[in-house]
Design a protein around this motif. Structure first.
Motif, PDB file in Angstrom:
ATOM      1  N   HIS B  18       0.718  -0.814   0.344  1.00  0.00           N
ATOM      2  CA  HIS B  18       0.804   0.001  -0.495  1.00  0.00           C
ATOM      3  C   HIS B  18       0.766   1.246  -0.486  1.00  0.00           C
ATOM      4  O   HIS B  18       1.216   1.223   0.500  1.00  0.00           O
ATOM      5  N   PHE B  19       0.334   2.378  -0.370  1.00  0.00           N
ATOM      6  CA  PHE B  19       1.232   3.720  -0.595  1.00  0.00           C
ATOM      7  C   PHE B  19      -0.220   4.554  -0.458  1.00  0.00           C
ATOM      8  O   PHE B  19      -0.785   4.532  -1.374  1.00  0.00           O
ATOM      9  N   GLU B  20      -0.115   5.786   0.266  1.00  0.00           N
ATOM     10  CA  GLU B  20      -0.750   6.398   0.602  1.00  0.00           C
ATOM     11  C   GLU B  20      -1.812   5.444   0.448  1.00  0.00           C
ATOM     12  O   GLU B  20      -3.668   6.300   0.807  1.00  0.00           O
ATOM     13  N   GLY B  21      -2.444   4.387   1.518  1.00  0.00           N
ATOM     14  CA  GLY B  21      -4.002   3.893   1.573  1.00  0.00           C
ATOM     15  C   GLY B  21      -4.379   3.076   0.126  1.00  0.00           C
ATOM     16  O   GLY B  21      -5.400   2.236   0.326  1.00  0.00           O
ATOM     17  N   GLN B  22      -3.545   3.730  -1.068  1.00  0.00           N
ATOM     18  CA  GLN B  22      -4.089   2.942  -2.105  1.00  0.00           C
ATOM     19  C   GLN B  22      -3.647   1.612  -2.812  1.00  0.00           C
ATOM     20  O   GLN B  22      -1.599   1.884  -1.925  1.00  0.00           O
ATOM     21  N   PRO B  23      -3.835   0.534  -2.651  1.00  0.00           N
ATOM     22  CA  PRO B  23      -2.746  -0.447  -3.653  1.00  0.00           C
ATOM     23  C   PRO B  23      -2.140  -0.707  -4.540  1.00  0.00           C
ATOM     24  O   PRO B  23      -1.985   0.305  -5.173  1.00  0.00           O
ATOM     25  N   VAL B  24      -0.814  -1.220  -4.944  1.00  0.00           N
ATOM     26  CA  VAL B  24      -0.067  -1.122  -6.108  1.00  0.00           C
ATOM     27  C   VAL B  24       1.282  -2.343  -5.789  1.00  0.00           C
ATOM     28  O   VAL B  24       1.109  -3.104  -4.989  1.00  0.00           O
ATOM     29  N   THR B  25       0.773  -2.533  -6.916  1.00  0.00           N
ATOM     30  CA  THR B  25       1.315  -4.014  -7.414  1.00  0.00           C
ATOM     31  C   THR B  25       2.883  -4.068  -8.436  1.00  0.00           C
ATOM     32  O   THR B  25       2.644  -2.843  -8.738  1.00  0.00           O
ATOM     33  N   THR B  61      22.487   7.737  -2.836  1.00  0.00           N
ATOM     34  CA  THR B  61      22.912   9.069  -2.308  1.00  0.00           C
ATOM     35  C   THR B  61      22.164  10.271  -2.398  1.00  0.00           C
ATOM     36  O   THR B  61      22.621  11.112  -1.705  1.00  0.00           O
ATOM     37  N   CYS B  62      21.178  10.712  -3.047  1.00  0.00           N
ATOM     38  CA  CYS B  62      20.686  11.710  -2.851  1.00  0.00           C
ATOM     39  C   CYS B  62      19.216  12.225  -2.505  1.00  0.00           C
ATOM     40  O   CYS B  62      18.639  12.973  -1.311  1.00  0.00           O
ATOM     41  N   PHE B  63      18.498  10.875  -1.252  1.00  0.00           N
ATOM     42  CA  PHE B  63      17.565  10.292  -0.299  1.00  0.00           C
ATOM     43  C   PHE B  63      16.305  11.661  -0.892  1.00  0.00           C
ATOM     44  O   PHE B  63      15.658  11.740  -0.315  1.00  0.00           O
ATOM     45  N   ASP B  64      16.590  11.491  -2.391  1.00  0.00           N
ATOM     46  CA  ASP B  64      15.214  12.734  -2.546  1.00  0.00           C
ATOM     47  C   ASP B  64      13.419  11.564  -2.753  1.00  0.00           C
ATOM     48  O   ASP B  64      12.334  11.258  -3.101  1.00  0.00           O
ATOM     49  N   CYS B  65      14.262   9.925  -2.515  1.00  0.00           N
ATOM     50  CA  CYS B  65      13.178   8.686  -2.697  1.00  0.00           C
ATOM     51  C   CYS B  65      12.422   8.149  -1.745  1.00  0.00           C
ATOM     52  O   CYS B  65      11.841   7.167  -1.968  1.00  0.00           O
ATOM     53  N   VAL B  66      13.178   8.726  -0.598  1.00  0.00           N
ATOM     54  CA  VAL B  66      12.410   8.223   1.233  1.00  0.00           C
ATOM     55  C   VAL B  66      11.556   8.662   1.216  1.00  0.00           C
ATOM     56  O   VAL B  66      10.637   9.592   0.897  1.00  0.00           O
ATOM     57  N   VAL B  67      10.614   7.690   2.089  1.00  0.00           N
ATOM     58  CA  VAL B  67       9.063   7.137   1.854  1.00  0.00           C
ATOM     59  C   VAL B  67       9.244   6.758   3.365  1.00  0.00           C
ATOM     60  O   VAL B  67      10.923   6.270   3.859  1.00  0.00           O
ATOM     61  N   THR B  68       8.241   6.854   4.323  1.00  0.00           N
ATOM     62  CA  THR B  68       7.690   5.661   5.150  1.00  0.00           C
ATOM     63  C   THR B  68       8.196   5.065   5.371  1.00  0.00           C
ATOM     64  O   THR B  68       6.567   4.623   4.190  1.00  0.00           O
ATOM     65  N   VAL B  69       7.983   3.530   5.322  1.00  0.00           N
ATOM     66  CA  VAL B  69       7.311   2.581   5.618  1.00  0.00           C
ATOM     67  C   VAL B  69       7.571   1.303   6.578  1.00  0.00           C
ATOM     68  O   VAL B  69       8.423   1.521   7.484  1.00  0.00           O
ATOM     69  N   ASP B  70       6.314   0.861   7.132  1.00  0.00           N
ATOM     70  CA  ASP B  70       5.606   0.179   8.005  1.00  0.00           C
ATOM     71  C   ASP B  70       6.621   1.542   9.630  1.00  0.00           C
ATOM     72  O   ASP B  70       6.943   1.030  10.598  1.00  0.00           O
ATOM     73  N   GLY B  71       5.888   2.602   9.575  1.00  0.00           N
ATOM     74  CA  GLY B  71       6.389   3.544  10.328  1.00  0.00           C
ATOM     75  C   GLY B  71       8.280   3.934  10.204  1.00  0.00           C
ATOM     76  O   GLY B  71       7.989   4.777  11.286  1.00  0.00           O
ATOM     77  N   ASP B  84       5.589  -7.589  -0.409  1.00  0.00           N
ATOM     78  CA  ASP B  84       3.418  -7.893  -0.216  1.00  0.00           C
ATOM     79  C   ASP B  84       3.806  -7.488   1.310  1.00  0.00           C
ATOM     80  O   ASP B  84       4.637  -7.705   2.392  1.00  0.00           O
ATOM     81  N   GLY B  85       2.536  -6.269   1.577  1.00  0.00           N
ATOM     82  CA  GLY B  85       1.599  -6.226   2.214  1.00  0.00           C
ATOM     83  C   GLY B  85       2.950  -5.443   3.631  1.00  0.00           C
ATOM     84  O   GLY B  85       2.607  -4.308   4.131  1.00  0.00           O
ATOM     85  N   LEU B  86       4.000  -4.729   2.576  1.00  0.00           N
ATOM     86  CA  LEU B  86       4.950  -3.106   3.436  1.00  0.00           C
ATOM     87  C   LEU B  86       3.775  -1.963   3.512  1.00  0.00           C
ATOM     88  O   LEU B  86       2.253  -2.071   2.860  1.00  0.00           O
ATOM     89  N   CYS B  87       3.224  -1.176   4.270  1.00  0.00           N
ATOM     90  CA  CYS B  87       2.760   0.171   4.377  1.00  0.00           C
ATOM     91  C   CYS B  87       3.337   1.448   4.190  1.00  0.00           C
ATOM     92  O   CYS B  87       4.442   1.365   4.953  1.00  0.00           O
ATOM     93  N   VAL B  88       3.239   1.594   2.985  1.00  0.00           N
ATOM     94  CA  VAL B  88       3.987   2.871   2.439  1.00  0.00           C
ATOM     95  C   VAL B  88       3.212   4.250   2.439  1.00  0.00           C
ATOM     96  O   VAL B  88       2.861   4.036   1.989  1.00  0.00           O
ATOM     97  N   THR B  89       3.780   5.227   3.211  1.00  0.00           N
ATOM     98  CA  THR B  89       3.384   6.694   3.012  1.00  0.00           C
ATOM     99  C   THR B  89       4.684   7.437   2.405  1.00  0.00           C
ATOM    100  O   THR B  89       5.806   7.374   2.729  1.00  0.00           O
ATOM    101  N   ARG B  90       3.881   8.530   1.891  1.00  0.00           N
ATOM    102  CA  ARG B  90       4.732   9.764   1.470  1.00  0.00           C
ATOM    103  C   ARG B  90       6.248   9.940   2.558  1.00  0.00           C
ATOM    104  O   ARG B  90       5.432  10.311   3.498  1.00  0.00           O
ATOM    105  N   HIS B  91       7.118  10.649   2.537  1.00  0.00           N
ATOM    106  CA  HIS B  91       8.225  11.730   3.199  1.00  0.00           C
ATOM    107  C   HIS B  91       7.374  12.715   3.336  1.00  0.00           C
ATOM    108  O   HIS B  91       7.006  13.469   2.888  1.00  0.00           O
ATOM    109  N   GLU B  92       7.506  14.054   4.209  1.00  0.00           N
ATOM    110  CA  GLU B  92       6.905  14.472   4.921  1.00  0.00           C
ATOM    111  C   GLU B  92       7.823  15.493   6.354  1.00  0.00           C
ATOM    112  O   GLU B  92       7.466  15.090   6.612  1.00  0.00           O
ATOM    113  N   ALA B  93       8.239  16.257   4.603  1.00  0.00           N
ATOM    114  CA  ALA B  93       9.436  17.265   5.653  1.00  0.00           C
ATOM    115  C   ALA B  93       8.928  18.147   6.768  1.00  0.00           C
ATOM    116  O   ALA B  93       8.120  18.979   6.190  1.00  0.00           O
ATOM    117  N   THR B  94       9.410  18.278   7.549  1.00  0.00           N
ATOM    118  CA  THR B  94       9.110  19.284   8.878  1.00  0.00           C
ATOM    119  C   THR B  94      10.224  20.552   9.111  1.00  0.00           C
ATOM    120  O   THR B  94      11.049  20.421   8.562  1.00  0.00           O
TER     121      THR B  94
END
Lengths: 490, 94
Positions: B18-25, B61-71, B84-94
Motif C-alpha cells: 500500500h502507498f498512501e492507502g492505495q494498493p500498488v502492484t 545517495t540523494c535521499f529524494d526517494c525517501v518514504v516511510t515504510v511500516d512507520g 507484499d503487505g508493506l505500508c508505505v506513505t509519503r515522506h513529509e519533511a518538517t
C-alpha cells in the motif's frame, strides 16, 4: 574479528576481496545494493532468473563476479549501509565499522578497511533541477538495466560525459523518444583523437562502443547539439519543458535559451567520487579537478593517510571500471602484504600492467571531458534557484550569507552558517555548487574552498541502529585463523 | 507526470503493498522506487514547502526517494525491495 572489511562491492571492492581472501584472510564485503557488481554492473534481481547482466564492453566482468560470488573466504553483507568508522588514534585496537543492516545496527571489528565506495553522478544546480522529471544519467540507466523500467515520454539528455552517448543508445534500443542530446563541449577534435591513440590498446571496444552509439544516434536522426548547456526546466510540479542555451568554449552562455518540450531531463556532466566515509575516518583528501574533484590520497600500496585504511577505485579519482578493477587488485595485494602474506611477483606485475594501461586511458578521457565547474555553478546564479535540495537553501540566501560574513572562506563554514549540506544527503548534492560559488565570490580557487567535513553517521540511520552498536560490540568473533580452504586457482 | 513504463522482461511473482492507502502492484525483485514510478506516483515525498519529489539518483545517495515504510522514516525507496503487505506513505519533511 575480520582481517578485512571492504565497503563497496564494485569492481575495486570485488577484486581486492578476492586477492585478500586468496591469501587466506577473512574478508567481509558490505554494499547497499542487493547484489555485487557496483553501479557499473547493476543487474536485475536474482529472482528474475538470470545470474548475469550485460557487462559490455568489460570482458573481465563476468569472471570477476563469479569468482567473487563463489569464493568461500568472502562473507557479504548486502542491503547494508556503512555509516561510520570508529577508531582510537592512540592505540592499535582494530578498526571498527558501523553498519546499518536489514537486521539492525552492527559493529564490525576489522584489522584493515578498504574504502571502495565508488562514485555518483555530479550534480548541477539550475532553475527547476529539483522538479520531478529531472534525473541523473546513472538513475535512468540503472532503472533501465536492472529494473527494466523506461523513464519518460520525451527525453532531453544534457551533459558533457561520454556516458550520455552510451545511455542514449540503450534508450533507443528500449524505443525511447529522445528529443535532443545537448553536449556542453564539442566532439573531440583531431589532435585529441591522436592524443588518445596511446591509450587504445586493450580499450578498443570501449571506443568502438562510443562510436557505434554515435552512429546509431545519428542514423535515427536524433539531434545532437554541441556547445549547448542546460539553462533550466519549465513546470511547476513536474517537468514540461527544457531550456537549452548555446555556450562558448568555457561553457559560458552566448545566446538566448530555446525551449524544447520534454517530460524528462537526463543529466550527465560527469561523476563525483563518493568519499564521505574516507573523510569521516580522517583520511587525507586532495584536489584533482580532472579526477572528479576531491579524491582520497594514498601511497603505492593504496593505503590512505590513516594506518590500516586502504582505498581503491573511483574514490582515488574517477577513472572508470577497468582502472577500478586494477586498483582493487593492487590494493588487495597491498593489504595482504600488510597482513603478512607477500604477493607473488608475477601477480603483482600483472596487476601493475593493467593499472598502467587503464591509467593511460582514463587520463585521456578525463582531460577530454573535465567539467567547467565555475561555469556550471553559474547556472544556479538566479536568486530563487535552490542550491541545497535537502534544506531548500536558495541562491539568494547563500549570497546573503557570503555578503554578511566577508570572512567566511571555506565550504564547511558556509554549511554551518546557512545549512547548505545539512540535510539527509549530507551535502553530496550541493558541495560542488557551494564551493564554486564561494570561490567565485571571493576571487579564490575551488580547492581553496575546501570540502564539507563528514561526521559520524555519514548517512542518516535509525536511532535503533546506533543503539544496536553497543550490543553488537560484545559479540565475539574469533580472530584470524590460517586458511582452512585452498587458495583459489589463479 | 513523468511517465515510466515497464519493458518486456521476465519478472518475479506479483506483490502488492500500500502507498498512501492505495494498493500498488509490483513484482518480486523490483525496488519500491520502480514499483511506485511504474504506478505513475507523482510524489514520493513533499518538501516542507509542499513541493513534490521523485527519485533523482537511484543509487542511494540523494535521499529524494525517501518514504516511510511500516512507520520507519527516511527509507530509501531505491534500495528497498517491494514486498507484499508493506505500508508505505509519503515522506513529509518538517
Amino acid at each position: 574479528m575480520m582481517d578485512l572489511a571492504v565497503i563497496g562491492a564494485g569492481p575495486a571492492g570485488m577484486a581486492a576481496a578476492i586477492a585478500v581472501a586468496d591469501a587466506g584472510f577473512s574478508v567481509l564485503v558490505v554494499d547497499e545494493q542487493a547484489r555485487a557488481g557496483g553501479q557499473i554492473f547493476r543487474r536485475p534481481s536474482q529472482e528474475w532468473g538470470q545470474r548475469h547482466g550485460n557487462y559490455r564492453p568489460y570482458s573481465w566482468a563476468k569472471d570477476l563476479i563469479e569468482r567473487f560470488e563463489d569464493h568461500p573466504g568472502i562473507t557479504t553483507a548486502f542491503r547494508s549501509t556503512a555509516f561510520g568508522v570508529l577508531r582510537d588514534p592512540d592505540d592499535h585496537a582494530p578498526l571498527r565499522l558501523a553498519l546499518h543492516t536489514p537486521e539492525g545496527g552492527r559493529l564490525v571489528a576489522a584489522r584493515r578497511l578498504l574504502i571502495a565506495t565508488g562514485a555518483h553522478d555530479m550534480p548541477v544546480a539550475f532553475p527547476g533541477w529539483t522538479l520531478p522529471g529531472v534525473m541523473t544519467a546513472g538513475a535512468v540507466q540503472s532503472l533501465l538495466k536492472s529494473q527494466k523500467l523506461l523513464m519518460g515520454r520525451r527525453l532531453v539528455l544534457a551533459g558533457s560525459h561520454p556516458i550520455l552517448l552510451i545511455l542514449a543508445e540503450q534508450l533507443l534500443e528500449a524505443r525511447a523518444d529522445i528529443a535532443e542530446i545537448a553536449l556542453a563541449r564539442g566532439l573531440p577534435n583531431f589532435a585529441e583523437m591522436i592524443g588518445a591513440v596511446p591509450a587504445l590498446p586493450g580499450h578498443v571496444t570501449l571506443f568502438a562502443d562510443a562510436f557505434r552509439a554515435m552512429g546509431k544516434i545519428i542514423a535515427r536522426g536524433i539531434p545532437v547539439t554541441r556547445r549547448t548547456i542546460i539553462d533550466g526546466v519549465e513546470g511547476t510540479t513536474e517537468v514540461t519543458g527544457v531550456r537549452l542555451a548555446e555556450v562558448d568554449e568555457g561553457w559560458m552562455r552566448t545566446g538566448k535559451p530555446r525551449h524544447v518540450a520534454a517530460d524528462l531531463l537526463v543529466l550527465g556532466y560527469g561523476f563525483n567520487p563518493s568519499t564521505e566515509l574516507a573523510r569521516q575516518a580522517g583520511c587525507r583528501m586532495q584536489w584533482a579537478s580532472d579526477l572528479g574533484g576531491w579524491v582520497v590520497a594514498h601511497d603505492q600500496t593504496f593505503q590512505t593517510s590513516v594506518e590500516g585504511i586502504f582505498v581503491a577505485g573511483e574514490p582515488t579519482g574517477i577513472a572508470g571500471a577497468e582502472r577500478s578493477w586494477a586498483e582493487g587488485q593492487m590494493a588487495g595485494l597491498g593489504i595482504a602484504a600488510s597482513l603478512g602474506v607477500a604477493a607473488d611477483p608475477t601477480q603483482r606485475r600483472r596487476a601493475g600492467c593493467i593499472l598502467a594501461r587503464a591509467g593511460r586511458f582514463s587520463r585521456v578521457i578525463q582531460t577530454m571531458f573535465e567539467p567547467k565547474r565555475e561555469a556550471l555553478a553559474r547556472l544556479s546564479g538566479a536568486e530563487d534557484v535552490i542550491v541545497c535540495r535537502c534544506e531548500l537553501i536558495r541562491s539568494g540566501a547563500l549570497d546573503a550569507a557570503l555578503r554578511k560574513n566577508p570572512f567566511l572562506s571555506t565550504a564547511s563554514a558556509v554549511k554551518l552558517e546557512c545549512r547548505t549540506g545539512m540535510g539527509p544527503c549530507q551535502g553530496r548534492y550541493c558541495e560542488g555548487t557551494v564551493a564554486a560559488r564561494l570561490a567565485t565570490t571571493r576571487g579564490a580557487t575551488i580547492p581553496e574552498s575546501g570540502f564539507f567535513n563528514a561526521n559520524f553517521p555519514v548517512k542518516p540511520v535509525p536511532l535503533q541502529s546506533l543503539c544496536d552498536l553497543e550490543r553488537s560490540q560484545e559479540e565475539h568473533i574469533p580472530a584470524n585463523t590460517p586458511a582452512t580452504y585452498p587458495a583459489a586457482s589463479r | 507526470m513523468t511517465e515510466a513504463r515497464r519493458m518486456t522482461a521476465t519478472r518475479g511473482p506479483a506483490v502488492t503493498f500500500h502507498f498512501e492507502g492505495q494498493p500498488v502492484t509490483g513484482y518480486c525483485g523490483e525496488t519500491l522506487a520502480t514499483a511506485l514510478l511504474a504506478a505513475q506516483v507523482s510524489a514520493f515525498g513533499l518538501t516542507r514547502e509542499g513541493t513534490p519529489r521523485l527519485p533523482f539518483c537511484n543509487m542511494g545517495t540523494c535521499f529524494d526517494c525517501v518514504v516511510t515504510v511500516d512507520g520507519q522514516r527516511l527509507v530509501r525507496a531505491c534500495l528497498t525491495e517491494a514486498r507484499d503487505g508493506l505500508c508505505v506513505t509519503r515522506h513529509e519533511a518538517t
